[in-house]
Design a protein around this motif. Sequence first.
Motif, short mmCIF file in Angstrom:
data_model
loop_
_atom_site.label_atom_id
_atom_site.label_comp_id
_atom_site.label_asym_id
_atom_site.label_seq_id
_atom_site.Cartn_x
_atom_site.Cartn_y
_atom_site.Cartn_z
N ILE A 1 0.86 -1.18 0.00
CA ILE A 1 0.00 0.00 0.00
C ILE A 1 0.90 1.23 0.00
O ILE A 1 1.79 1.36 0.85
CB ILE A 1 -0.92 0.02 1.24
CG1 ILE A 1 -1.80 -1.24 1.28
CG2 ILE A 1 -1.81 1.27 1.22
CD1 ILE A 1 -1.31 -2.30 2.19
N HIS B 1 0.86 5.30 0.29
CA HIS B 1 -0.05 6.36 0.73
C HIS B 1 0.74 7.52 1.32
O HIS B 1 1.93 7.40 1.60
CB HIS B 1 -1.06 5.82 1.73
CG HIS B 1 -0.42 5.30 2.99
ND1 HIS B 1 -0.20 6.09 4.09
CD2 HIS B 1 0.08 4.08 3.30
CE1 HIS B 1 0.40 5.37 5.03
NE2 HIS B 1 0.59 4.15 4.57
N VAL C 1 -3.45 4.65 6.68
CA VAL C 1 -4.35 3.57 6.27
C VAL C 1 -4.30 2.47 7.32
O VAL C 1 -3.29 2.31 8.01
CB VAL C 1 -3.98 2.99 4.87
CG1 VAL C 1 -4.12 4.04 3.79
CG2 VAL C 1 -2.60 2.39 4.84
N ILE D 1 -11.72 -5.18 1.02
CA ILE D 1 -11.23 -4.28 -0.03
C ILE D 1 -11.36 -4.98 -1.38
O ILE D 1 -11.73 -4.38 -2.38
CB ILE D 1 -9.79 -3.83 0.24
CG1 ILE D 1 -9.74 -3.03 1.56
CG2 ILE D 1 -9.25 -2.98 -0.91
CD1 ILE D 1 -8.36 -2.79 2.10
N PHE E 1 -1.25 -0.95 -4.07
CA PHE E 1 -2.58 -0.36 -3.89
C PHE E 1 -2.29 1.09 -3.54
O PHE E 1 -1.82 1.39 -2.45
CB PHE E 1 -3.32 -1.08 -2.77
CG PHE E 1 -4.75 -0.66 -2.63
CD1 PHE E 1 -5.68 -0.91 -3.64
CD2 PHE E 1 -5.20 -0.04 -1.48
CE1 PHE E 1 -7.01 -0.55 -3.50
CE2 PHE E 1 -6.52 0.32 -1.32
CZ PHE E 1 -7.43 0.07 -2.33
N VAL F 1 -3.13 4.78 -2.67
CA VAL F 1 -4.22 5.53 -2.06
C VAL F 1 -3.92 7.02 -2.20
O VAL F 1 -2.89 7.51 -1.73
CB VAL F 1 -4.36 5.16 -0.56
CG1 VAL F 1 -5.50 5.93 0.09
CG2 VAL F 1 -4.55 3.66 -0.40
N GLY G 1 -9.17 8.63 -4.42
CA GLY G 1 -9.56 7.22 -4.37
C GLY G 1 -8.33 6.33 -4.29
O GLY G 1 -7.26 6.76 -3.86
N ALA G 2 -8.50 5.08 -4.72
CA ALA G 2 -7.39 4.14 -4.65
C ALA G 2 -7.50 3.17 -5.83
O ALA G 2 -8.59 2.92 -6.33
CB ALA G 2 -7.43 3.37 -3.34
N ASN G 3 -6.34 2.65 -6.25
CA ASN G 3 -6.35 1.71 -7.36
C ASN G 3 -5.11 0.83 -7.30
O ASN G 3 -4.10 1.20 -6.71
CB ASN G 3 -6.38 2.46 -8.70
CG ASN G 3 -7.23 1.73 -9.71
OD1 ASN G 3 -7.29 0.51 -9.74
ND2 ASN G 3 -7.88 2.49 -10.58
#
Length: 135
Positions: free
Chosen positions: A56, A58, A62, A93, A116, A118, A122-124
């Motif tokens: 992740i 970010h 999170v 998720i 992932f 963030v 949004g997130a992808n």
Amino acid sequence: MDREELLGATPEDGGTEKQKSPLLSLEKDLEFYSESIKEVAIEIMVEGISAHPIFIAHQHQVNIGEIILNREELNTDWTIQASTLEEFVEKGIINKDRKESFLKTYKKPESFMCLFVVVPEGANFVYYPYKQGRG
């Protein structure tokens, strides 16, 4: 979604540097983090934790995975946390009935980091190749 899509249009369409995507800084950080992320991915697989590590990326907070690279400690723009497909399914998720479809697109974890990403919008999921070099 691939790296180019996520990083957005390049400044060729009018050269508006002001609209530089924050994700360009992610690419720079991933170059810097590449070896460390790959080591953690291999460790997750070798220890039998998961065959599908997910990282992740970010800039905020999170509640999934464990921090492996902290942007404040490393003076970078992005924090990276390590997780697994199993945790993503457990936390909802990735929907249980979408797991098979996700696995069909999951790239070889020895060659690509599954991220992932963030962002406030949004997130992808993005697959980013590990740096070539010592291996």
